[in-house]
Design a protein around this motif. Structure first.
Motif, PDB file in Angstrom:
ATOM      1  N   ALA A 140       0.737  -1.123   0.207  1.00  4.43           N
ATOM      2  CA  ALA A 140       0.079   0.020   0.135  1.00  4.43           C
ATOM      3  C   ALA A 140       0.780   1.401   0.095  1.00  4.43           C
ATOM      4  CB  ALA A 140      -0.887   0.128   1.149  1.00  4.43           C
ATOM      5  N   GLY A 141       0.418   2.297  -0.953  1.00  2.62           N
ATOM      6  CA  GLY A 141       1.227   3.500  -0.681  1.00  2.62           C
ATOM      7  C   GLY A 141       0.544   4.209   0.235  1.00  2.62           C
ATOM      8  N   VAL A 142       1.391   4.845   0.976  1.00  3.11           N
ATOM      9  CA  VAL A 142       0.918   5.703   2.182  1.00  3.11           C
ATOM     10  C   VAL A 142       1.116   7.177   1.987  1.00  3.11           C
ATOM     11  CG1 VAL A 142       1.454   6.319   4.755  1.00  3.11           C
ATOM     12  CG2 VAL A 142       1.398   3.873   3.828  1.00  3.11           C
ATOM     13  N   TYR A 143       0.344   8.046   2.135  1.00  2.00           N
ATOM     14  CA  TYR A 143       0.416   9.581   1.704  1.00  2.00           C
ATOM     15  C   TYR A 143      -0.338  10.156   2.808  1.00  2.00           C
ATOM     16  CZ  TYR A 143       0.367  14.094  -0.382  1.00  2.00           C
ATOM     17  OH  TYR A 143       0.479  15.407  -0.480  1.00  2.00           O
ATOM     18  N   VAL A 144       0.745  11.034   3.479  1.00  2.00           N
ATOM     19  CA  VAL A 144       0.164  11.884   4.666  1.00  2.00           C
ATOM     20  C   VAL A 144      -0.087  13.254   4.293  1.00  2.00           C
ATOM     21  CG1 VAL A 144       0.924  12.868   6.827  1.00  2.00           C
ATOM     22  CG2 VAL A 144       1.453  10.557   6.336  1.00  2.00           C
ATOM     23  N   ALA A 145      -1.134  13.996   4.492  1.00  2.12           N
ATOM     24  CA  ALA A 145      -1.383  15.277   4.226  1.00  2.12           C
ATOM     25  C   ALA A 145      -0.202  16.031   4.463  1.00  2.12           C
ATOM     26  CB  ALA A 145      -2.513  15.882   4.927  1.00  2.12           C
ATOM     27  N   THR A 146       0.049  17.243   3.555  1.00  3.25           N
ATOM     28  CA  THR A 146       1.353  17.991   3.527  1.00  3.25           C
ATOM     29  C   THR A 146       1.550  18.795   4.768  1.00  3.25           C
ATOM     30  OG1 THR A 146       1.396  18.136   1.167  1.00  3.25           O
ATOM     31  CG2 THR A 146       2.540  19.689   2.491  1.00  3.25           C
ATOM     32  N   THR A 159      -2.412  26.703   2.545  1.00  2.19           N
ATOM     33  CA  THR A 159      -2.242  26.263   1.118  1.00  2.19           C
ATOM     34  C   THR A 159      -1.280  25.060   0.958  1.00  2.19           C
ATOM     35  OG1 THR A 159      -0.344  27.994   1.256  1.00  2.19           O
ATOM     36  CG2 THR A 159      -2.393  28.699   0.186  1.00  2.19           C
ATOM     37  N   ASP A 160      -0.983  24.510   1.907  1.00  2.00           N
ATOM     38  CA  ASP A 160      -0.418  23.378   1.839  1.00  2.00           C
ATOM     39  C   ASP A 160      -1.511  22.196   1.243  1.00  2.00           C
ATOM     40  OD1 ASP A 160       2.093  23.846   3.150  1.00  2.00           O
ATOM     41  OD2 ASP A 160       1.390  23.048   5.085  1.00  2.00           O
ATOM     42  N   LEU A 161      -2.657  22.548   1.341  1.00  2.00           N
ATOM     43  CA  LEU A 161      -3.610  21.780   0.871  1.00  2.00           C
ATOM     44  C   LEU A 161      -3.333  21.496  -0.766  1.00  2.00           C
ATOM     45  CD1 LEU A 161      -6.400  20.219   0.792  1.00  2.00           C
ATOM     46  CD2 LEU A 161      -7.670  22.686   0.805  1.00  2.00           C
ATOM     47  N   PHE A 162      -3.183  22.747  -1.240  1.00  2.88           N
ATOM     48  CA  PHE A 162      -2.764  22.704  -2.726  1.00  2.88           C
ATOM     49  C   PHE A 162      -1.962  21.648  -3.210  1.00  2.88           C
ATOM     50  CE2 PHE A 162      -4.233  27.327  -2.785  1.00  2.88           C
ATOM     51  CZ  PHE A 162      -5.679  26.986  -2.529  1.00  2.88           C
ATOM     52  N   THR A 163      -0.785  21.342  -2.339  1.00  2.00           N
ATOM     53  CA  THR A 163       0.126  20.292  -2.575  1.00  2.00           C
ATOM     54  C   THR A 163      -0.418  19.022  -2.692  1.00  2.00           C
ATOM     55  OG1 THR A 163       2.057  21.641  -1.791  1.00  2.00           O
ATOM     56  CG2 THR A 163       2.383  19.330  -1.833  1.00  2.00           C
ATOM     57  N   ASP A 164      -1.191  18.909  -1.796  1.00  2.00           N
ATOM     58  CA  ASP A 164      -1.883  17.460  -1.618  1.00  2.00           C
ATOM     59  C   ASP A 164      -3.055  17.399  -2.952  1.00  2.00           C
ATOM     60  OD1 ASP A 164      -1.049  17.081   0.904  1.00  2.00           O
ATOM     61  OD2 ASP A 164      -2.381  18.057   1.816  1.00  2.00           O
ATOM     62  N   LEU A 165      -3.425  18.364  -3.379  1.00  2.00           N
ATOM     63  CA  LEU A 165      -4.480  18.310  -4.333  1.00  2.00           C
ATOM     64  C   LEU A 165      -3.848  17.970  -5.656  1.00  2.00           C
ATOM     65  CD1 LEU A 165      -7.031  21.153  -3.648  1.00  2.00           C
ATOM     66  CD2 LEU A 165      -7.648  18.656  -3.928  1.00  2.00           C
TER      67      LEU A 165
END
Length: 326
Positions: A140-146, A159-165
């Motif tokens: 499983a690939g694991v991604y944590v919010a920026t 605006t870290d949210l934009f990196t996630d998007l």
């Protein structure tokens, strides 16, 4: 939720994650995408088909990207209700945990190929959760919010949210949908900035109260949310109290001495909101924030990293601080 739990799950952790690069094997017809996330590389071979949202904020984001049919599970479902316009899309998605992250066994049982979390807390092996390493071993690939890695907790931005998007758009091949959400969010932030640019900034203290303990919030995403809402923050990252941690326990006397024009506080349900309001009103009856009835509640979930709630919190706080400007 206790102060300790909130600090661990909602406030303690934060992060960084940038950089998306396609990594195509010429002998493979499926493109791999490699993301740098929280100081580690995450490679996904093709768009995930069995993703898990480890918090409703992350589940919502994937639903809004049109990925309902890619979800194998959703977690911490009672921590925050999904918005009405997407809740129906998640009705058939298995629930792996209510208030807490799923156990290692429950998460691995759905055989996820992608796990998306707001913080690194959800992978604490000592809490009985599947670790990042265990999920890696399971494929499983694991991604944590920026904003959800430990080394970004003090400096996180809305605006870290934009990196996630941007990253999710690449991982799932839904770049157009991701761009649309980014543009909508940026429009909201721009509108708030335009409305508040000429206001006389109010001095605002951000606090968290529970179990007789009063904490001030002076750094991280929470601090940035107030800045973007046009507030003059009483508590700031350059103060000694916040040199190592974004929150600090304070005395009622020290808060009273600041005489803030408004107080922003987080609450996780109506009962918690009511008890915090009662404490603030009874303890600080002469404070300008109380006298002017500027006690502004935000959902603890809207302060989680990597959530559209960060955007709505900016707008909500600004509207309540400066109602005549809107």
């Amino acid at each position: 939720m206790t102060v300790v739990a909130l600090s661990a799950a909602a406030l303690l952790l934060a992060g960084c994650g940038t950089g998306v690069s396609p990594d195509t094997d010429p002998d493979d017809t499926t493109d791999a995408v490699t993301i740098e996330n929280c100081g580690r590389e995450v490679t996904v071979d093709g768009a995930p088909e069995a993703a898990v949202g480890m918090h409703p904020a992350q589940t919502e984001l994937m639903l809004r990207l049109g990925l309902a049919d890619r979800l194998a599970g959703q977690a911490q479902t009672t921590a925050q209700a999904l918005p009405d316009d997407v809740a129906e899309l998640a009705e058939g998605v298995p629930v792996l945990g209510d208030m807490a992250p799923p156990s290692r066994e429950d998460l691995l049982a759905v055989e996820p190929d992608f796990v998306y979390s707001p913080t690194t807390y959800e992978f604490s092996a000592d809490q009985g959760f599947a670790s990042i390493e265990q999920l890696d071993d399971a494929g499983a690939g694991v991604y944590v919010a920026t904003g959800g890695c430990e080394d970004r907790r003090m400096t996180g931005k809305v605006t870290d949210l934009f990196t996630d998007l941007e990253n999710l758009g690449e991982i799932f091949g839904v770049q157009d949908e991701a761009t649309g959400l980014m543009e909508e969010s940026q429009t909201t932030l721009d509108e708030v900035a335009e409305v508040t640019k000429d206001v006389e900034p109010l001095r605002v203290a951000q606090v968290y109260y529970e179990g007789g303990t009063l904490q001030a919030i002076g750094a991280g995403i929470e601090y940035d949310i107030l800045n973007l809402a046009g507030a003059d923050n009483v508590y700031t990252p350059d103060q000694d109290a916040f040199s190592d941690f974004f929150a600090a326990t304070i005395s009622p006397e020290s808060l009273a001495a600041e005489e803030p024009d408004a107080i922003v506080f987080a609450a996780y349900d109506e009962e918690h909101e009511a008890s915090t309001r009662e404490y603030l009103k009874s303890t600080f009856p002469d404070m300008p924030a109380v006298q002017e009835d500027r006690l502004i509640v935000v959902s603890t979930s809207d302060m989680f990293p990597g959530t559209l709630g960060n955007i709505s919190a900016v707008q909500q706080i600004a509207e309540q601080l400066y109602p005549d400007a809107f």
